[in-house]
Design a protein around this motif. Sequence first.
Motif, PDB file in Angstrom:
ATOM      1  N   ALA A 116     -12.654   4.588  -9.622  1.00 12.30           N
ATOM      2  CA  ALA A 116     -11.196   4.592  -9.803  1.00 12.30           C
ATOM      3  C   ALA A 116     -10.703   3.175 -10.077  1.00 12.30           C
ATOM      4  CB  ALA A 116     -10.526   5.121  -8.540  1.00 12.30           C
ATOM      5  N   THR A 117      -9.711   3.084 -10.930  1.00 12.44           N
ATOM      6  CA  THR A 117      -9.136   1.772 -11.224  1.00 12.44           C
ATOM      7  C   THR A 117      -7.750   1.687 -10.604  1.00 12.44           C
ATOM      8  OG1 THR A 117      -7.936   2.380 -13.216  1.00 12.44           O
ATOM      9  CG2 THR A 117     -10.282   1.894 -13.451  1.00 12.44           C
ATOM     10  N   ILE A 118      -7.176   0.531 -10.709  1.00  9.87           N
ATOM     11  CA  ILE A 118      -5.851   0.323 -10.139  1.00  9.87           C
ATOM     12  C   ILE A 118      -4.837   1.218 -10.832  1.00  9.87           C
ATOM     13  CG2 ILE A 118      -5.136  -1.558 -11.674  1.00  9.87           C
ATOM     14  CD1 ILE A 118      -3.988  -2.960  -9.174  1.00  9.87           C
ATOM     15  N   LYS A 119      -5.101   1.523 -12.083  1.00 13.13           N
ATOM     16  CA  LYS A 119      -4.216   2.397 -12.846  1.00 13.13           C
ATOM     17  C   LYS A 119      -4.232   3.809 -12.263  1.00 13.13           C
ATOM     18  CE  LYS A 119      -4.232   0.493 -17.154  1.00 13.13           C
ATOM     19  NZ  LYS A 119      -4.983   0.290 -18.393  1.00 13.13           N
ATOM     20  N   ASP A 120      -5.419   4.280 -11.969  1.00  9.57           N
ATOM     21  CA  ASP A 120      -5.540   5.609 -11.362  1.00  9.57           C
ATOM     22  C   ASP A 120      -4.743   5.675 -10.077  1.00  9.57           C
ATOM     23  OD1 ASP A 120      -7.336   6.219 -13.387  1.00  9.57           O
ATOM     24  OD2 ASP A 120      -9.055   5.514 -12.220  1.00  9.57           O
ATOM     25  N   VAL A 121      -4.891   4.640  -9.284  1.00  4.23           N
ATOM     26  CA  VAL A 121      -4.167   4.605  -8.016  1.00  4.23           C
ATOM     27  C   VAL A 121      -2.661   4.617  -8.274  1.00  4.23           C
ATOM     28  CG1 VAL A 121      -3.709   3.265  -5.929  1.00  4.23           C
ATOM     29  CG2 VAL A 121      -6.020   3.376  -6.857  1.00  4.23           C
ATOM     30  N   ALA A 122      -2.232   3.803  -9.243  1.00  2.25           N
ATOM     31  CA  ALA A 122      -0.809   3.715  -9.559  1.00  2.25           C
ATOM     32  C   ALA A 122      -0.271   5.080  -9.980  1.00  2.25           C
ATOM     33  CB  ALA A 122      -0.590   2.688 -10.664  1.00  2.25           C
ATOM     34  N   ASN A 123      -0.985   5.733 -10.878  1.00  7.70           N
ATOM     35  CA  ASN A 123      -0.571   7.063 -11.322  1.00  7.70           C
ATOM     36  C   ASN A 123      -0.506   8.026 -10.150  1.00  7.70           C
ATOM     37  OD1 ASN A 123      -2.430   6.728 -14.400  1.00  7.70           O
ATOM     38  ND2 ASN A 123      -0.281   6.312 -13.958  1.00  7.70           N
ATOM     39  N   HIS A 124      -1.548   8.039  -9.411  1.00  5.80           N
ATOM     40  CA  HIS A 124      -1.654   8.954  -8.285  1.00  5.80           C
ATOM     41  C   HIS A 124      -0.520   8.767  -7.286  1.00  5.80           C
ATOM     42  CE1 HIS A 124      -3.680  11.210  -5.061  1.00  5.80           C
ATOM     43  NE2 HIS A 124      -4.316  11.795  -6.059  1.00  5.80           N
ATOM     44  N   ALA A 125      -0.119   7.514  -7.109  1.00  2.85           N
ATOM     45  CA  ALA A 125       0.932   7.234  -6.128  1.00  2.85           C
ATOM     46  C   ALA A 125       2.314   7.226  -6.776  1.00  2.85           C
ATOM     47  CB  ALA A 125       0.660   5.883  -5.464  1.00  2.85           C
ATOM     48  N   GLY A 126       2.345   7.338  -8.091  1.00  4.10           N
ATOM     49  CA  GLY A 126       3.624   7.344  -8.798  1.00  4.10           C
ATOM     50  C   GLY A 126       4.331   6.000  -8.794  1.00  4.10           C
ATOM     51  N   VAL A 127       3.547   4.927  -8.840  1.00  6.93           N
ATOM     52  CA  VAL A 127       4.146   3.586  -8.893  1.00  6.93           C
ATOM     53  C   VAL A 127       3.464   2.789 -10.008  1.00  6.93           C
ATOM     54  CG1 VAL A 127       4.633   3.586  -6.417  1.00  6.93           C
ATOM     55  CG2 VAL A 127       2.473   2.645  -7.268  1.00  6.93           C
ATOM     56  N   SER A 128       3.855   1.556 -10.172  1.00  4.96           N
ATOM     57  CA  SER A 128       3.225   0.730 -11.201  1.00  4.96           C
ATOM     58  C   SER A 128       2.009   0.004 -10.632  1.00  4.96           C
ATOM     59  CB  SER A 128       4.208  -0.310 -11.724  1.00  4.96           C
ATOM     60  OG  SER A 128       4.392  -1.313 -10.762  1.00  4.96           O
ATOM     61  N   VAL A 129       1.174  -0.490 -11.526  1.00  2.00           N
ATOM     62  CA  VAL A 129      -0.024  -1.202 -11.069  1.00  2.00           C
ATOM     63  C   VAL A 129       0.361  -2.454 -10.284  1.00  2.00           C
ATOM     64  CG1 VAL A 129      -1.528  -0.378 -12.912  1.00  2.00           C
ATOM     65  CG2 VAL A 129      -0.200  -2.462 -13.256  1.00  2.00           C
ATOM     66  N   ALA A 130       1.481  -3.056 -10.666  1.00  4.14           N
ATOM     67  CA  ALA A 130       1.906  -4.264  -9.959  1.00  4.14           C
ATOM     68  C   ALA A 130       2.126  -3.966  -8.481  1.00  4.14           C
ATOM     69  CB  ALA A 130       3.170  -4.808 -10.584  1.00  4.14           C
ATOM     70  N   THR A 131       2.744  -2.838  -8.236  1.00  6.42           N
ATOM     71  CA  THR A 131       3.003  -2.469  -6.848  1.00  6.42           C
ATOM     72  C   THR A 131       1.701  -2.257  -6.092  1.00  6.42           C
ATOM     73  OG1 THR A 131       5.090  -1.459  -7.470  1.00  6.42           O
ATOM     74  CG2 THR A 131       4.133  -0.773  -5.379  1.00  6.42           C
ATOM     75  N   VAL A 132       0.781  -1.577  -6.732  1.00  2.28           N
ATOM     76  CA  VAL A 132      -0.513  -1.368  -6.083  1.00  2.28           C
ATOM     77  C   VAL A 132      -1.152  -2.718  -5.770  1.00  2.28           C
ATOM     78  CG1 VAL A 132      -2.818  -0.399  -6.308  1.00  2.28           C
ATOM     79  CG2 VAL A 132      -0.862   0.816  -7.262  1.00  2.28           C
ATOM     80  N   SER A 133      -1.099  -3.593  -6.741  1.00  2.42           N
ATOM     81  CA  SER A 133      -1.671  -4.914  -6.544  1.00  2.42           C
ATOM     82  C   SER A 133      -1.016  -5.597  -5.347  1.00  2.42           C
ATOM     83  CB  SER A 133      -1.474  -5.753  -7.812  1.00  2.42           C
ATOM     84  OG  SER A 133      -2.025  -7.038  -7.638  1.00  2.42           O
ATOM     85  N   ARG A 134       0.308  -5.478  -5.265  1.00  7.23           N
ATOM     86  CA  ARG A 134       1.001  -6.081  -4.126  1.00  7.23           C
ATOM     87  C   ARG A 134       0.523  -5.500  -2.819  1.00  7.23           C
ATOM     88  NH1 ARG A 134       5.648  -5.036  -7.426  1.00  7.23           N
ATOM     89  NH2 ARG A 134       5.893  -6.872  -8.744  1.00  7.23           N
ATOM     90  N   VAL A 135       0.307  -4.210  -2.804  1.00 12.51           N
ATOM     91  CA  VAL A 135      -0.150  -3.577  -1.561  1.00 12.51           C
ATOM     92  C   VAL A 135      -1.531  -4.099  -1.176  1.00 12.51           C
ATOM     93  CG1 VAL A 135      -0.875  -1.414  -0.501  1.00 12.51           C
ATOM     94  CG2 VAL A 135       1.216  -1.496  -1.857  1.00 12.51           C
ATOM     95  N   ILE A 136      -2.451  -4.058  -2.127  1.00 10.55           N
ATOM     96  CA  ILE A 136      -3.814  -4.434  -1.721  1.00 10.55           C
ATOM     97  C   ILE A 136      -3.944  -5.921  -1.398  1.00 10.55           C
ATOM     98  CG2 ILE A 136      -4.967  -2.536  -2.902  1.00 10.55           C
ATOM     99  CD1 ILE A 136      -5.523  -4.102  -5.224  1.00 10.55           C
ATOM    100  N   ASN A 137      -3.077  -6.728  -1.989  1.00  9.89           N
ATOM    101  CA  ASN A 137      -3.164  -8.156  -1.683  1.00  9.89           C
ATOM    102  C   ASN A 137      -2.148  -8.612  -0.646  1.00  9.89           C
ATOM    103  OD1 ASN A 137      -5.262  -8.993  -3.591  1.00  9.89           O
ATOM    104  ND2 ASN A 137      -3.797  -8.207  -5.092  1.00  9.89           N
ATOM    105  N   ASP A 138      -1.313  -7.677  -0.247  1.00 12.71           N
ATOM    106  CA  ASP A 138      -0.309  -7.996   0.749  1.00 12.71           C
ATOM    107  C   ASP A 138       0.547  -9.187   0.311  1.00 12.71           C
ATOM    108  OD1 ASP A 138       0.928  -7.286   3.040  1.00 12.71           O
ATOM    109  OD2 ASP A 138      -0.309  -8.529   4.363  1.00 12.71           O
ATOM    110  N   THR A 139       1.027  -9.120  -0.899  1.00  9.75           N
ATOM    111  CA  THR A 139       1.885 -10.184  -1.419  1.00  9.75           C
ATOM    112  C   THR A 139       3.196  -9.570  -1.872  1.00  9.75           C
ATOM    113  OG1 THR A 139       0.948  -9.887  -3.628  1.00  9.75           O
ATOM    114  CG2 THR A 139      -0.018 -11.616  -2.283  1.00  9.75           C
ATOM    115  N   GLY A 140       4.239 -10.355  -1.971  1.00 12.69           N
ATOM    116  CA  GLY A 140       5.532  -9.886  -2.464  1.00 12.69           C
ATOM    117  C   GLY A 140       6.132  -8.793  -1.581  1.00 12.69           C
TER     118      GLY A 140
END
Lengths: 326, 326
Positions: free
Chosen positions: A2-26
């Motif tokens: 799975a890629t970050i895109k898959d996660v984003a789609n699955h969660a209904g958010v953008s990849v940036a948001t996923v990135s923020r979650v996994i890196n705990d930034t922003g």
Amino acid sequence: MATIKDVANHAGVSVATVSRVINDTGYVHENTRQKVDEAIRQLNYSPNEVARSLFKRKSKLIGLLLPDITNPYFPELARGVEDRMQESSYRLIFGNSDEDEHKERDYIQTFVQNNVVGVISSTNDPNADTYMKLKIPVVFLDRTSNDMPSVYADGREGGRIAAQQILARGSRNVTIQQGPKHVRPAQDRYQGALEILEQSGTPYQVVQTSSFSYEQAGVSAKELFQKYPDTDGVIASNDIAAVAVLHEALRLGRQVPDELQIIGFDDIPLSSLVYPTLSTIHQPAYEMGREAAGLLIEIMENGYALHNNIQMPVSFIQRDTTRKVD
Amino acid sequence: MATIKDVANHAGVSVATVSRVINDTGYVHENTRQKVDEAIRQLNYSPNEVARSLFKRKSKLIGLLLPDITNPYFPELARGVEDRMQESSYRLIFGNSDEDEHKERDYIQTFVQNNVVGVISSTNDPNADTYMKLKIPVVFLDRTSNDMPSVYADGREGGRIAAQQILARGSRNVTIQQGPKHVRPAQDRYQGALEILEQSGTPYQVVQTSSFSYEQAGVSAKELFQKYPDTDGVIASNDIAAVAVLHEALRLGRQVPDELQIIGFDDIPLSSLVYPTLSTIHQPAYEMGREAAGLLIEIMENGYALHNNIQMPVSFIQRDTTRKVD
DNA sequence: TTTTAATGAGTAACCGGTTACATATTTGAG
DNA sequence: CTCAAATATGTAACCGGTTACTCATTAAAA
């Protein structure tokens, strides 16, 4: 995978948001975070380190270069390095250099190509271009360099101690194994021992050993007794060589330690398992590995280190190939 | 570091052309090629493997997972793997698993995250989910699996040989060390030895050893002689354990091999350096490492291998801890 | 000489992340 | 109630390569 895109789609958010979650930034809203975490769990997602590494121009990889993992001294170092790196979640790309400049350069190059963030190397030439030009931090392990970070044992002092001990315990016709000429630590020990023997005025002789391999050790031991059958004390170039000497001595019926004393160098685990147990100069190999890793981490994370040159103490381990004194 | 763009600019061509030159793909005019080569030389360019790896979804990295590099058997395997991989210009990400499932999973995960193209692992559970779900080829080394590629020595046969030899050489009260329960190869040897001893009808006893560490080896050896002072033959769980037993036996004044025979397992280099030299069951560790690497390469490059299960022969090495027969 | 195939080289999308920037909404101070 | 600051999220460029596709030129075949 799975890629970050898959996660984003699955969660209904953008990849940036996923990135923020996994890196705990922003900023991320708690509800969103939960949705994303849930998607990550469901997809069993874990980020691709290669993509990260490409963008950031740094990985979580460390290059480790040792002469030869087959020599029992080095696994201890390697293990120390690994354990410490593991704690800070770095991984190792590992290579054997065979003390060969070309292989070394080759490895350093692929380390760089793989965006490693640091290198730990046991080289005989820390001032080689290969290292001077490197833009990532390097720590030399088991090798000395004045101007660059290094972790090493005091080989010269080790050599001195070995000579002092063997003399104090009564050897009067000592043989020193010089060890491979191009291997720095071997020469340091040798010089240290030489120093003491010179100033003591007792007779001694020197024999060459050309490599640290097991086969060589056996051959050298045989040669030693052929050339100097009357020697009553051997300062070996390392424990492998010492065990080979011990073995040959017993084969020849020499009484150890009464007729012949032997001192090794390194204190590899097997030194205390042979019979008689081997007196030797202890180097804290595992700790040296850990220290080197710690030093490198410090430099990588702060840009500099408080103590760049860590000299570890050596000590005489009295076992049964030397006579007792007290 | 210079990038492909720098090279392209410097040579006055597009990045695609540079890529064609370095990969030797597609059409490139000889003159152009020379310009590019010259630019590469001048800028000392070497391609970023991370960028390559990202696009291709495969790197030139292999994951190598061994129980503990500090155990002298494994450096031989590792070295074999490294040497073979080196020849095909693969590099190793290396980790110690300590036979620990969790550490193993952790490592496998970071292997995947780093786009390794293959894994070589010494696991006790080749059928674990971790491996079954992996989408990249795995070769099990020093471990068996029916359905998955593996390279291993015939441990059971080794155990049999050890028992046969020690009986043939006159031991009548044999002690077998069982070795760590969760370590497959240890149990295979044990079973093999057991089999022969059972059917021979001679008395024997079993002692447990819980780990392959040096300290454990010493402790186990002491325990062995405390419990069974009358034993006249020990089939050790590996060479480390055997050397510890030998050491303890000599310390207790037992005559080896006349009163007590000892057979080890592995044939690590030091076995021939201890005194008396250790009789043991030889495993071709270095070659096994090479074979595993070769097998993995074959699978990676062809998608399959002709022989997926490579069983390497073991053999009895007669040295001086067993009596002579002919 | 025309037509087709082979050769040569550039443009741009893509790999899977991160992050600067833009935009929208909420919160809280005055 | 107003407005700035804080919070929340998306868009798109970027990291450094590879490669599909396009287009131009040259060589060979008809």
